[in-house]
Design an enzyme around this catalytic site. Structure first.
Site, PDB file in Angstrom:
ATOM      1  N   HIS A 353      35.059  -1.076  60.130  1.00  0.00           N
ATOM      2  CA  HIS A 353      35.434  -0.129  61.181  1.00  0.00           C
ATOM      3  C   HIS A 353      35.199  -0.611  62.612  1.00  0.00           C
ATOM      4  CE1 HIS A 353      36.864   3.643  62.508  1.00  0.00           C
ATOM      5  NE2 HIS A 353      36.453   4.366  61.491  1.00  0.00           N
ATOM      6  N   TYR A 467      31.041  16.894  63.349  1.00  0.00           N
ATOM      7  CA  TYR A 467      31.794  15.849  64.049  1.00  0.00           C
ATOM      8  C   TYR A 467      33.205  15.808  63.495  1.00  0.00           C
ATOM      9  CZ  TYR A 467      32.656  10.925  65.604  1.00  0.00           C
ATOM     10  OH  TYR A 467      33.147   9.772  66.173  1.00  0.00           O
ATOM     11  N   SER A 469      36.685  13.473  64.243  1.00  0.00           N
ATOM     12  CA  SER A 469      37.163  12.328  64.998  1.00  0.00           C
ATOM     13  C   SER A 469      38.548  12.616  65.579  1.00  0.00           C
ATOM     14  CB  SER A 469      37.213  11.145  64.023  1.00  0.00           C
ATOM     15  OG  SER A 469      37.832  10.074  64.634  1.00  0.00           O
ATOM     16  N   THR A 480      38.080   6.486  70.096  1.00  0.00           N
ATOM     17  CA  THR A 480      38.068   7.862  69.587  1.00  0.00           C
ATOM     18  C   THR A 480      37.216   8.719  70.509  1.00  0.00           C
ATOM     19  OG1 THR A 480      36.136   7.374  68.226  1.00  0.00           O
ATOM     20  CG2 THR A 480      38.291   7.211  67.153  1.00  0.00           C
TER      21      THR A 480
END
Length: 639
Positions: A353, A467, A469, A480
């Site tokens: 990532h 959370y 994204s 992001t």
């Protein structure tokens, strides 16, 4: 259609398409990611804290926030803005965000790498492991060649496709200079997206280094890495002239690998990529010192990693486990992405990532799925080329000393224990989806997020840090931003549904849902426009530490730590190519929620560790969705 592709002498299509507009045409003129106003950030931060704190805690947090805004926060903000003005080629989040990923010492496995699995090929006979592996590999190489030649259609978000997604517009915009092309697209309500991450899709790997990893890319390498049964194989898929190997030859080499009956290695190297990064960095240095430099170089520089698994997929939970972590021996988690194909032709992608976000990987997946299913390079009747694969395919051998063997054994033990403690569960809510919600004028994403809040309240009687994204790819080098779905609105609505049904009429409940939808829509829009608060506060903290300042009191507040301990971490995607996606929890007592809201159903894929019960959470999500849908349909619901 032959006109759609460039054909090489070999007769195989080398490109997916040839875009009229060059791939990077808009890149130069993309707008810059704005640094939000400090007062807006503080207001948004306090709005996100409100549902998580009692009055006394909130007062304390509010005081710290306002002191920060007037004092050290203001100074840091001004420095950040000045720094940003001096670096117009990039965004203020780029440096800090890469650092955050690359300095993290936890394993990339489960903590960072997500997966997205492909839908099956609509033609069942094409879901054979060898056929699908060949077709997807060919399509992936076509994607790479198309991108590098500048022929890949630029990534554009069209708000009015009838006007902007047309041949006429493309022919016009192609002649508008790159330095102003973005404005031309903007005039017809089209938003070109940042494509600066795409080059890292191929020939790229994250290398473990002490304290901070490095991203490595070698675009000159021409070979593919194939993993099967824990063994490593490489062969060239691009020739000296830059042309792709014939699909029938790729098929022959993959067939050769699939029929190789070498035993699995006693010490599978792949486990090392699931280790703590500092541990792995030391072991990698040992590998290099022990005469494995050439073999590692082949692994690191390969176009991508193709993992061929020797078992079929039993069900969707098994699919998630396979694509998210697999067995550890037949994976190289550091590769920018791995294409994983099981015995029954089920395919998925697991990606590292740090180099990029879902946007580039999803585009790659969509193109590969479309190309490999609509214009497959080989068919079930195709014969592999009669080539000597034993000469073309090289099996990599690694020289291991006792310290390396011990390191691999320990990595395997840690891997097994971690995976053993991970639960993956899923549901499909079949009683409605996007269509019904849009009819009722509520945001589908808001409803899904409201259900996650309601479910957690029902299960644990709490509202916790959440959370979601959101991509900021509409800006140059955007990454992001966080949407904070837990709000005073979702809390009020959830409490009404879970604890106070008798006190509310159906109409009142409908109004509470509407409030949530409106507020969530606003948060989403703000985040996509770079007007969240998380990345801004993150950058100010990063700046303070980089300058060697004492960490401001604001960041030492327990409430700040709690807000960034994301118990419910969520991410969504909907694509014709993707069957489902998922990722591990980001904290030990958290849930990782991958979800998709389709036209007439909603799917959720939840990961958890023993501290939380994911199965029960999903039952609560299902119940919450049922209640919300019934209320929206005007039905009275019971407790």
């Amino acid at each position: 259609a032959p006109g759609r592709r460039g054909y090489s002498g070999a007769g195989a299509a080398e490109f997916l398409h040839r875009s009229i507009v060059p791939t990077m045409h808009y890149q130069k003129s993309l707008p810059r990611l704005p640094v939000p106003k400090l007062e807006d950030t503080i207001t948004r931060y306090l709005n996100a804290q409100k549902p998580l704190l009692n009055d006394e805690q909130f007062r304390k947090t509010e005081e710290l926030a306002h002191a920060f805004e007037k004092g050290i926060g203001r100074e840091l903000h001004e420095q950040l803005v000045a720094q940003d003005n001096q670096n117009k080629h990039t965004s203020y989040i780029t440096g800090p965000w890469f650092d955050m990923y690359l300095k993290a010492r936890e394993p990339v496995l489960l903590n960072f790498n997500p997966f997205m699995s492909f839908n099956p090929d609509p033609k069942p006979e094409y879901n054979d492991q060898l056929i699908r592996a060949t077709n997807m590999t060919v399509s992936a190489i076509r994607f790479m060649k198309t991108f590098r030649a500048g022929y890949l259609e630029p990534e554009v978000f069209h708000l009015n496709p009838e006007k902007s997604d047309t041949e006429i517009f493309k022919k016009f915009i192609r002649f508008v200079p790159s330095s102003i092309s973005w404005f031309g697209a903007y005039m017809v309500n089209a938003y070109p997206l940042d494509m600066s991450q795409y080059f890292r899709l191929f020939n790229s790997t994250r290398l473990p280094k002490p304290n901070k990893d490095e991203l490595y890319t070698d675009e000159k390498a021409k070979h593919l890495l194939v993993l099967r049964n824990g063994n490593f194989y490489v062969f060239d898929v691009i020739d000296r002239d830059g042309n792709m190997l014939k699909p029938s030859e790729i098929q022959a080499h993959l067939k050769y690998i699939l029929s190789d009956n070498s035993p699995a290695p006693a010490f599978p190297l792949g486990y090392l990529t699931s280790e703590n990064r500092d541990t792995w960095a030391l072991l990698r240095k040992n590998l290099l010192d022990n005469g494995n430099e050439e073999a590692l170089q082949k692994v690191d520089s390969a176009l991508f990693c193709l993992s061929l698994d020797d078992f079929p997929i039993k069900d969707l939970v098994h699919l998630s486990h396979t694509m998210l972590h697999g067995d550890g021996a037949n994976r190289w988690y550091d590769k920018s992405f791995s294409l994983i194909i099981t015995k029954d032709g089920t395919a998925g992608i697991n990606f590292e990532h740090s180099w990029g976000d879902g946007v580039a990987v999803l585009r790659f997946q969509n193109e590969v799925f479309k190309d490999s299913t609509t214009t497959p390079a080989i068919s079930p009747q195709s014969q592999p080329a009669s080539v000597d694969s034993s000469r073309a395919v090289q099996k990599l051998d690694f020289k291991l000393n006792d310290a390396l063997k011990a390191g691999i054994t320990k990595a395997k033990q840690t891997f097994d224990a971690t995976v053993e403690s991970l639960s993956l569960n899923m549901i499909q809510f079949q009683e409605g989806g996007k269509e019904l919600l849009k009819q009722k004028k509520v945001s589908p994403d808001a409803v899904a997020q409201l259900a996650f809040q309601m479910a957690f309240l029902r299960q644990y009687d709490q509202t916790v840090a959440t959370y979601e994204s959101c991509s900021t790819a509409a800006f140059k080098h955007g990454r992001t931003e966080t949407i904070r779905p837990a709000s005073i609105h979702t809390k009020r609505c959830s409490e009404a549904f879970v604890k106070g049904l008798s006190k509310h009429s159906t109409e009142e409940l409908q109004n509470l849902i509407m409030e949530c939808s409106k507020y969530h829509g606003r948060l989403t829009k703000e985040a996509a426009m770079g007007q969240g608060f998380d990345r801004h506060l993150f950058s100010l903290r990063y700046l303070a530490l980089a300058k060697g300042l004492a960490l401001p009191e604001f960041y030492q507040d327990q409430a700040y730590a709690r807000l960034n301990h994301n118990i419910i971490s969520t991410s969504t995607l909907v694509s014709p190519a993707v069957q489902l996606g998922g990722f591990g929890p980001v904290v030990a007592d958290g849930f990782g929620v991958g979800y998709q809201v389709q036209d007439d159903w909603i799917g959720c894929n939840v990961s958890s560790y023993p501290a939380r019960n994911g199965k029960e959470y999903l039952q609560c999500i299902h119940k919450s969705l049922e209640d919300i849908f019934n209320v929206l349909k005007g039905k009275k619901i019971g407790g």
